[in-house]
Write an enzyme that holds these catalytic residues in place. Sequence first.
Site, mmCIF file in Angstrom:
data_model
loop_
_atom_site.group_PDB
_atom_site.id
_atom_site.type_symbol
_atom_site.label_atom_id
_atom_site.label_comp_id
_atom_site.label_asym_id
_atom_site.label_seq_id
_atom_site.Cartn_x
_atom_site.Cartn_y
_atom_site.Cartn_z
ATOM 1 N N ASN A 104 3.696 -8.515 -2.695
ATOM 2 C CA ASN A 104 3.485 -7.130 -1.988
ATOM 3 C C ASN A 104 1.904 -7.319 -1.666
ATOM 4 O OD1 ASN A 104 5.451 -7.086 -3.696
ATOM 5 N ND2 ASN A 104 5.849 -4.565 -3.350
ATOM 6 N N VAL A 111 -1.087 -3.662 1.628
ATOM 7 C CA VAL A 111 -0.805 -3.523 -0.056
ATOM 8 C C VAL A 111 0.533 -2.918 0.563
ATOM 9 C CG1 VAL A 111 -1.172 -2.636 -2.437
ATOM 10 C CG2 VAL A 111 -2.937 -3.470 -1.068
ATOM 11 N N CYS A 112 1.306 -3.295 0.454
ATOM 12 C CA CYS A 112 3.167 -3.006 0.393
ATOM 13 C C CYS A 112 3.486 -1.868 -1.169
ATOM 14 C CB CYS A 112 3.983 -3.261 0.536
ATOM 15 S SG CYS A 112 5.147 -3.173 2.105
ATOM 16 N N LEU A 113 3.386 -0.364 -0.825
ATOM 17 C CA LEU A 113 3.285 -0.022 -2.159
ATOM 18 C C LEU A 113 3.960 1.061 -2.110
ATOM 19 C CD1 LEU A 113 3.391 -0.451 -5.441
ATOM 20 C CD2 LEU A 113 1.334 0.913 -5.194
ATOM 21 N N THR A 118 3.855 2.478 2.223
ATOM 22 C CA THR A 118 3.590 1.439 2.694
ATOM 23 C C THR A 118 4.853 1.007 2.569
ATOM 24 O OG1 THR A 118 2.653 0.328 1.429
ATOM 25 C CG2 THR A 118 0.924 1.170 3.527
#
Length: 284
Positions: A104, A111-113, A118
């Site tokens: 993530n 930031v992959c959340l 995202t």
Amino acid sequence: MFCSALRTITTLKNSQTMFQGTGGRKWVKKVQQEWGILEKNLPDYIYVRVFEDRMDLMRAVIIGASGTPYQDGLFFFDFYLPPEFPQAPPSAYYHSGGLRVNPNLYVDGKVCLSLLNTWTGRGNEVWDPSSSSILQVLVSLQGLVLNEKPYFNEAGYEKQVGTVEGEKNALPYNENTYLLSVKSMLYILRRPPMNFEDFVKSHFCKRGHYILKACEAYLQGAVVGTLNDDACPPTDSNKEYSCSMGFKLALGKILPRLITALKDIGADCSQYEHLGKTETAQES
């Protein structure tokens, strides 16, 4: 400049000067509400600082939890609150140091959340202007991203949770993650984020002994990501599994630099000086 308080969100002395570039009085009030939530509810091992002259910026550091391959590491995030906040979620940037420590968290700082919009999600997994908060984002980063088995954070791999194959694959993945986490420690020690220099030094002085104790436990075969706060393996640890030789060799090569870096900031490494000779011993 950053306010001096850690974990205490300090209200600005003159909020009137903060309107330019923000969403106005309503926006300022909302941000101050967020600060109040953080001040009262910020969990252990998460620390936040805010700018005195930029209410739209804040920096947070999460200490890697015990029982994970991130144990005792420091993970820094910058947050920007846009003028549309809270209708739009904050933007986040991760200080990667060029290392991909988690699926993530990208090398370029992305930031992959789902809470940040995202990544895909549903229900309370995505940002809701009426109920979501920066605290929720931080807790998600601590508990859902920097977790005990980041292998299952890889896209599509969550289907393997609880399967023999998944648990088997998670073990070497944790080993690689721990190596990256240690390299991240070296990066943070070398280049601590601005205004967090004293915090970084204090943390590694306090935890340096336990970081090296964890390394020794892993070299002796403990399963990565199973240690308690004192870097001890559980009494019911898996005796059938020992860390791979490749992992032990790689860790042995990093340890001399880690010990030197910890000694340079004043950590007591005397009990683990012998670990700096691990690489030579293994190669002989």
